[in-house]
Motif scaffolding. Structure first.
Motif, mmCIF file in Angstrom:
data_model
loop_
_atom_site.group_PDB
_atom_site.id
_atom_site.type_symbol
_atom_site.label_atom_id
_atom_site.label_comp_id
_atom_site.label_asym_id
_atom_site.label_seq_id
_atom_site.Cartn_x
_atom_site.Cartn_y
_atom_site.Cartn_z
ATOM 1 N N UNK A 3 0.828 -1.210 0.000
ATOM 2 C CA UNK A 3 0.000 0.000 0.000
ATOM 3 C C UNK A 3 0.860 1.256 0.000
ATOM 4 N N UNK A 4 1.990 1.232 0.718
ATOM 5 C CA UNK A 4 3.059 2.203 0.562
ATOM 6 C C UNK A 4 2.622 3.654 0.752
ATOM 7 N N UNK A 63 4.143 6.933 -1.000
ATOM 8 C CA UNK A 63 3.641 7.609 -2.189
ATOM 9 C C UNK A 63 3.005 8.935 -1.846
ATOM 10 N N UNK A 64 2.523 9.074 -0.613
ATOM 11 C CA UNK A 64 1.875 10.314 -0.193
ATOM 12 C C UNK A 64 2.793 11.154 0.683
ATOM 13 N N UNK A 99 -6.636 0.505 2.387
ATOM 14 C CA UNK A 99 -7.231 1.443 1.431
ATOM 15 C C UNK A 99 -8.157 2.423 2.132
ATOM 16 N N UNK A 152 -7.877 6.342 2.051
ATOM 17 C CA UNK A 152 -9.022 7.163 1.672
ATOM 18 C C UNK A 152 -9.237 8.271 2.702
ATOM 19 N N UNK A 153 -9.162 7.900 3.985
ATOM 20 C CA UNK A 153 -9.362 8.899 5.040
ATOM 21 C C UNK A 153 -8.269 9.963 4.982
ATOM 22 N N UNK A 164 -6.538 10.870 2.349
ATOM 23 C CA UNK A 164 -6.702 11.713 1.164
ATOM 24 C C UNK A 164 -7.869 12.687 1.323
ATOM 25 N N UNK A 165 -8.903 12.245 2.043
ATOM 26 C CA UNK A 165 -10.001 13.175 2.333
ATOM 27 C C UNK A 165 -9.512 14.292 3.243
ATOM 28 N N UNK A 171 4.798 -4.600 -6.390
ATOM 29 C CA UNK A 171 3.551 -5.063 -5.762
ATOM 30 C C UNK A 171 2.663 -3.906 -5.342
ATOM 31 N N UNK A 172 3.179 -2.692 -5.360
ATOM 32 C CA UNK A 172 2.433 -1.555 -4.831
ATOM 33 C C UNK A 172 1.161 -1.289 -5.626
ATOM 34 N N UNK A 173 0.073 -1.046 -4.898
ATOM 35 C CA UNK A 173 -1.193 -0.697 -5.543
ATOM 36 C C UNK A 173 -1.246 0.811 -5.744
ATOM 37 N N UNK A 230 -3.564 3.072 -5.340
ATOM 38 C CA UNK A 230 -4.943 3.068 -4.842
ATOM 39 C C UNK A 230 -5.899 4.145 -5.354
ATOM 40 N N UNK A 258 -16.113 0.467 0.541
ATOM 41 C CA UNK A 258 -15.487 0.659 1.849
ATOM 42 C C UNK A 258 -15.033 2.083 2.121
ATOM 43 N N UNK A 259 -15.217 3.000 1.176
ATOM 44 C CA UNK A 259 -14.719 4.370 1.410
ATOM 45 C C UNK A 259 -15.725 5.142 2.254
ATOM 46 N N UNK A 287 -15.030 7.098 5.252
ATOM 47 C CA UNK A 287 -14.561 8.105 6.200
ATOM 48 C C UNK A 287 -15.364 9.398 6.066
ATOM 49 N N UNK A 288 -15.668 10.032 7.185
ATOM 50 C CA UNK A 288 -16.364 11.324 7.200
ATOM 51 C C UNK A 288 -15.713 12.190 8.268
#
Lengths: 222, 183
Positions: free
Chosen positions: A50-51, A54-55, A137, A141-142, A144-145, B22-24, B26, B119-120, B122-123
């Motif tokens: 997931x790394x 990158x961010x 992920x 996602x959290x 990046x939000x 292997x990195x996704x 995302x 699954x996304x 978050x709020x």
């Protein structure tokens, strides 16, 4: 905060604001605050697959003095709460808190005397991430939000007042899921749906289309 | 221990230059999770648009985290939301509590509640994490009609439940992976 209060508003200041926010979000160093099983997923997010590098946030700082973001990963017991607050107080401004997992967000399934029912009783939380534990992920996602929120952070109080006067949009910063946010076509789709108030239906619709195209044909939809 | 050992160590590192990454990627590319991954819920509909939920609260009883809140209401001839006597007038899932264990969808007697792979979630506000019935209900497919409306697929609820074996409405999308059971 400082000199930005004295400066007149204008293009220069908003550009500086963008630059400052960009530098803040682009090296978002988290403090390690793994408390339970969520920490395992947090570590997985830092790993090769997931790394988080990158961010620009692969360095989980053990010292709060070098951290911008506290990821509270796991349930916070009553005994841990003062420690959590101390770590938060030791972090330099500006700082953000991400409550990872349902236990940190609200106590989750541990509705009992030993667990703090949500870390927002102790520290201000900028992003709640449900899931038990959330997969990497979901954590990304959290984050990046939260980036999106950081990018819209006002510089100084005067700018804050100015930004609050603007009419709120249907998609406030941090409300679009990352897989939609970083895809132009899907983002436009989401913004349109949010105006109509049916963004959650859009999500189900897209998921059904992706995962059971054949099944949906039975119902008469191409 | 020879002086070549450190070199051999770097050799291992160097050999990774030629291995597949292997990195996704995302946010741009979202790899689908396992077909039966437990994501956010869907409240399903019958093929004519009536809701499958009968407001029995079995999901709320099964929930180990007390994340589900259901209030039942009575169907009348004038306003019918589901086949049978009762429907859920209020249905809420609190995702700040939900641990996505899937006990609720096992408890559901009408296959009304199923799970998607979304699954996304978050709020930035706890209030937004409480999903209401409007957010959970499946979208209306072309042949469906917005309830309330009378039963279109039979005389009583039994016809609906027997019919659901061959025409599951929107539940079909949630139950099967691609290619599986679509025939």
């Amino acid at each position: 905060m400082g000199i930005e209060e004295k400066l007149p508003n204008g293009i220069l200041l908003t550009t500086v604001e963008k630059l400052v926010n960009w530098t803040r979000k682009a090296s978002f160093w988290p403090a390690t605050f793994g408390l339970a099983c969520c920490a395992i997923e947090m570590m997985a997010a830092g790993g090769a697959r997931y790394d988080l590098a990158r961010f620009g946030m692969e360095v989980f700082r053990a010292s709060p003095r070098q951290a911008d973001l506290m990821i509270v990963a796991g349930r916070v017991s009553q005994k841990m709460a003062p420690v959590l607050r101390q770590i938060y107080d030791q972090m330099p401004e500006p700082k953000w808190v991400l409550s990872m997992g349902v236990c940190a967000s609200s106590g989750g399934m541990f509705n009992n005397y030993a667990i703090v029912q949500g870390v927002d009783h102790v520290v201000p939380v900028d992003m709640y991430l449900p899931g038990c534990p959330p997969r990497p992920e979901m954590l990304m996602d959290a984050i990046l939000r939260l980036w999106d929120k950081v990018m819209h952070e006002p510089l100084g109080d005067r700018r804050r007042v100015q930004m609050e006067a603007v009419e709120p949009s249907a998609t406030p910063p941090g409300s679009i899921p990352s897989s939609y946010f970083y895809n132009k076509a899907k983002r436009a789709e989401w913004e349109q749906a949010a105006k109509e108030g049916r963004e959650e239906q859009l999500r189900i619709e897209n998921w059904m289309r992706e995962h059971s195209g054949a099944a949906l044909k039975l119902e008469g939809k191409p | 221990m020879s002086f070549l050992d450190p070199v051999r160590g770097f050799g291992v590192t160097f050999s990774h230059m030629f291995k597949k990454v292997v990195t996704e990627k995302y946010p741009e590319v979202r790899r689908p999770p396992a077909p039966r991954f437990h994501g956010r819920h869907i409240l399903n509909r019958h093929p004519d648009g009536l809701e499958k939920c009968i407001g029995c609260e079995l999901c709320a009883w099964a929930c180990p985290a007390d994340a589900i809140y259901v209030e039942g209401g009575d169907n009348t001839e004038a306003a019918r939301y589901s086949p049978g006597e009762r429907y859920a007038s209020v249905y809420q899932i609190n995702y700040a509590r939900c641990i996505l264990c899937g006990l609720c969808i096992e408890a559901c007697p009408t296959r009304s509640l199923t799970m998607s792979n979304e699954y996304e979630l978050a709020r930035d506000d706890r209030q937004d994490l409480i999903f209401t019935k409007e957010m959970l209900l499946a979208p209306l497919l072309p042949d469906m009609e917005q309830p309330p409306h009378p039963m279109r697929l039979g005389r009583d609820e039994k016809d609906y439940y027997i019919g659901a074996l061959t025409k599951p409405g929107t539940s079909i999308g949630a139950e099967h992976a691609k290619g599986e059971g679509a025939s």
